[in-house]
Design an enzyme around this catalytic site. Structure first.
Site, PDB file in Angstrom:
ATOM      1  CG  ASP A 178      -9.220  -3.149   1.191  1.00  0.00           C
ATOM      2  OD1 ASP A 178      -8.115  -3.215   0.617  1.00  0.00           O
ATOM      3  OD2 ASP A 178     -10.181  -2.508   0.741  1.00  0.00           O
ATOM      4  CG  ASP A 179      -5.566  -5.460  -1.168  1.00  0.00           C
ATOM      5  OD1 ASP A 179      -4.361  -5.601  -1.440  1.00  0.00           O
ATOM      6  OD2 ASP A 179      -6.165  -4.377  -1.251  1.00  0.00           O
ATOM      7  CG  ASP A 229      -8.221   2.409   4.342  1.00  0.00           C
ATOM      8  OD1 ASP A 229      -7.050   2.722   4.059  1.00  0.00           O
ATOM      9  OD2 ASP A 229      -9.202   2.870   3.734  1.00  0.00           O
ATOM     10  CE1 TYR A 281       0.757  -0.556  -4.512  1.00  0.00           C
ATOM     11  CE2 TYR A 281       0.036   1.363  -3.266  1.00  0.00           C
ATOM     12  CZ  TYR A 281      -0.243   0.172  -3.901  1.00  0.00           C
ATOM     13  OH  TYR A 281      -1.527  -0.296  -3.923  1.00  0.00           O
ATOM     14  CG  ASP A 320      -2.107  -0.918   1.083  1.00  0.00           C
ATOM     15  OD1 ASP A 320      -3.054  -0.530   0.380  1.00  0.00           O
ATOM     16  OD2 ASP A 320      -2.084  -2.020   1.653  1.00  0.00           O
ATOM     17  NE  ARG A 342      -9.541   1.669   0.643  1.00  0.00           N
ATOM     18  CZ  ARG A 342      -8.904   0.536   0.882  1.00  0.00           C
ATOM     19  NH1 ARG A 342      -9.426  -0.592   0.447  1.00  0.00           N
ATOM     20  NH2 ARG A 342      -7.775   0.519   1.544  1.00  0.00           N
TER      21      ARG A 342
END
Length: 708
Positions: A210-211, A208, A314, A202, A502
């Site tokens: 989420d994956d 947050d 990233y 991320d 989201r």
């Protein structure tokens, strides 16, 4: 008396009755006059006196009269649909009277107001931002009047760009309140996957998550596992919070501010896939061949528990994988193995999609970095690098498999559709393809394969012109509750389930997928009301984001006027009035008026339909072309930027105008209204830069790659 003659009176009525009538929409100018624009693309002049009874955007019926010189003009008669309903305005107190000036570049009327707020509400002062509802229209009732329903904030409020933009579209200013939550699915069977080195990738500031991803490579290809946070385990269907999430539909991501769809205790804590913390998840397991082909028959889903083995960033991951000498990130051996396999997977999928799906030009993202006082400090350009590509390909794969599963098992869910070319523009499409010598068959224009072959041909050209033209000749992407193809992705079904923190639609799909894994009763299928709310929310969220960006850009770019900075840009749109240019350095959009390009319309023509500028019939500039420009004017009132070219166009090099000290009214008219002023609860307009599949980028508003 003659004037009382009944016969003459009847003749006069008959004469008025026989005058032609037209329905259309009002387009105003800053010089007082306006035009009636009809659906048949006719345009009729409206005098300044008659414009006092209407506003820009009103839909009316008018009588068409002819003057002594044979010139036609429209006289407004009947109001069909007022443009102003609920609107944002600036309060003005003049001689003890409370007035409102609508915040719109083409509406300058002062509207008398009454304060309809509850007793004891904060006092309204001149300059305050307010929300009004129109209560009286001059064409229908003789005068414009409005009632004030809300004071938004003072004009000096540092957070005004965010607050005003959100309230303009009736969006919430904060997330739902935190409270105690109990995990309701603790009795459901779950696989313990905590030993597998799942990782999250991320942005540095993302909370947050989420994956999470895990992959294994073998002689047959790849086994990809995508673990997704499980907020539906905390939120019962049809509960108050579930209904609130359905109304919000999405988290809102604005420059420098996010407003989660769910309480932060869920989105950033209990459901967030934090490093070294056990989390319940819905896991998809997918088989992908070495050539990137997805084996849809081997898609599996299960409930599980994972523990993230790394919160990766990233740029750090990209620096490491790209072998940058300055890379500070050094993964453990097990995480490095996962990353290397993910790189091979991403390359395989990218190669597959490059020959089976549409190709897209790689535009950067722009990250707004704010100061503590809320002003814009600088803008960071974020290019698509290998870490972004990894996550994009994983999410697309997961959503293709979920779309196929939902279509097969339920024939329902929340699907993302794109139907390729807008076949109502078939003549323009074929004309473009023939001019560009693009091979095609007429039957292929309505197929996934034919559409994507054309898109790949367009992107392969040296010029961006064909790609830009195609963007204007294709359908909008849309959300649907029934399965359908996504031409741009080259698949028959595409349903996102990878961002349930989201997106409410992803929560809906989660419940459907989870119901296949348990003996629990199937959740209810999504209905048209849910779909309508999601489409509206997606639209207004994007418009609010755009409004905040426009507001920040004018402050950020104003110093560049004195510096006479020359920017590299790209021609984004061509209209009769001028060019819209995107600046490469920061993503800002500025307007170049025709008068800054050519001394007269006899020497140059701007063709909006073809997207070209011509001199003596020869194309000298077209959509997608690079162009060098300087900023000439900043309009703070309307949050718009005006520029001028610093290069010759078709051999014509006009002197670059001197910076303007204040808004030039005629220029403001040629620019038209800035995006975001539409009546979003009516029909409104949606800017072509959003929602077209030609603009499909696997990204979302939080600055990271595609999550759905």
């Amino acid at each position: 008396m003659l004037f009382d003659d009944p016969a003459l009176s009847e003749l006069k009525k008959q004469f008025v009755k026989e005058k032609p009538k037209k329905e259309g929409t009002i387009k105003s100018s800053d010089r007082g006059f306006g035009f009636l624009e009809t659906a048949e693309r006719e345009s009729f002049f409206i005098s300044p006196d008659d414009m006092r009874r209407v506003t820009h955007g009103d839909k009316i019926s008018a009588v068409i009269e002819t003057d002594d010189q044979g010139r036609e003009h429209a006289v407004p008669k009947t109001l069909i649909d007022p443009f102003l309903k609920r609107f944002v305005a600036k309060a003005v107190i003049s001689q003890g009277r409370l007035m409102a000036i609508p915040d719109h570049p083409n509406i300058h009327v002062h509207i008398a107001c009454t304060d309809e707020r509850t007793y004891g509400s904060e006092k309204i002062n001149s300059g305050d931002w307010i929300i009004c509802e129109l209560s009286s229209h001059a064409l229908r009732d003789g005068a414009f009047r409005a009632k004030i329903t809300e004071r938004i904030c003072a004009s000096s409020e540092p957070r005004a760009p965010w607050i005003v933009s959100l309230r303009r579209y009736d969006l919430p200013l904060r997330e739902p309140d935190d409270r105690e939550f109990e995990f309701l699915d603790k009795d459901l069977p779950r696989k313990d996957l905590t030993s597998l080195p799942f990782i999250t990738i991320d942005s540095a500031h993302t909370q947050d998550m989420d994956d999470a991803l895990y992959i294994e490579k073998d002689q047959d290809g790849f086994k990809l596992m995508v673990a997704i946070a499980d907020p539906t385990g905390y939120i019962p269907e049809d509960s108050d919070l579930d209904k609130l999430a359905s109304r919000r539909a999405f988290s809102i991501y604005l420059p420098g501010q996010d407003i989660p769809m769910l309480p932060r205790i869920l989105s950033q804590n209990l459901c967030s896939l934090r490093e070294n913390e056990d989390r319940p998840v819905l896991v998809g397991s997918f088989r992908v061949a070495a050539d990137g082909t997805i084996d849809l028959s081997k898609s599996e889903f299960c409930l599980g528990t994972i523990r993230s083995h790394g919160k990766l960033i990233y740029n750090d991951v990209s620096d490491y994988l790209e072998g940058k000498a300055e890379a500070a990130f050094h993964p453990s051996e097990e995480v490095e193995r996962v990353l290397r396999d993910l790189v091979d997977f991403a390359h395989a999928r990218d190669a597959y999609r490059s020959s089976h799906a549409a190709a897209f030009r790689n535009h950067p993202d722009y990250d707004f970095i704010l100061k503590d006082d809320g002003s814009l400090d600088h803008i960071e350009v974020e290019h698509r690098r290998i870490a972004n590509q990894i996550v994009e390909e994983c999410m697309i794969t997961a959503n293709v498999c979920a779309g196929n599963m939902l279509a097969d098992k339920f024939n329902s869910g929340i699907f993302n559709l794109h139907k390729g070319f807008d076949l109502t523009k078939i003549d323009a499409i074929k004309k473009l393809l023939n001019e560009q010598h693009c091979p095609y068959t007429e039957e292929g224009l309505s197929t996934i394969e034919g559409y994507n072959a054309i898109r790949r041909f367009a992107v392969a050209q040296d010029s961006a012109y064909m790609d830009c033209r195609i963007r204007k000749l294709q359908e909008y992407s849309q959300i649907s509750i029934t399965p359908g193809p996504h031409f741009a992705l080259g698949v028959e079904n595409y349903a996102t389930w990878t961002s349930p923190i989201r997106k409410y639609g992803d929560m809906v799909n989660h419940r459907l997928l989870k119901s296949l894994l348990t003996s629990a009763q199937h959740p209810k299928l999504p209905d048209e009301e849910t779909l309508s709310q999601m489409n509206l929310a997606r639209r207004v969220n994007r418009m609010a984001e755009r409004d905040v960006r426009d507001w920040l850009y004018v402050d950020y770019l104003e110093p560049e006027i004195a510096k006479k900075t020359v920017f590299d840009g790209e021609v984004f749109d061509i209209s009769r009035g001028g060019l819209r240019v995107t600046l490469n350095a920061n993503g800002a959009m500025l307007f170049v008026p025709f008068s800054f390009m050519s001394p007269d319309r006899d020497s140059m023509t701007l063709d909006a339909d073809e997207g070209v500028a011509l001199v003596d019939g020869k194309v000298v500039l077209k959509l997608g072309d690079p162009i060098k420009v300087r900023i000439i004017e900043i309009d703070h009132e309307n949050r718009s930027v005006t520029g001028a070219p610093t290069q010759s166009i078709g051999g014509v090099m006009l002197p670059v105008p001197e910076p303007r000290g204040k808004t030039n009214q005629s220029l403001r008219h040629t620019q038209g209204r800035r995006p975001g002023f539409d009546n979003v609860h009516g029909k409104g307009r949606f800017d072509s830069n959003h929602g077209r599949a030609g603009q499909f980028k696997p990204h979302h508003g939080r600055g990271g790659p595609h999550r759905g």
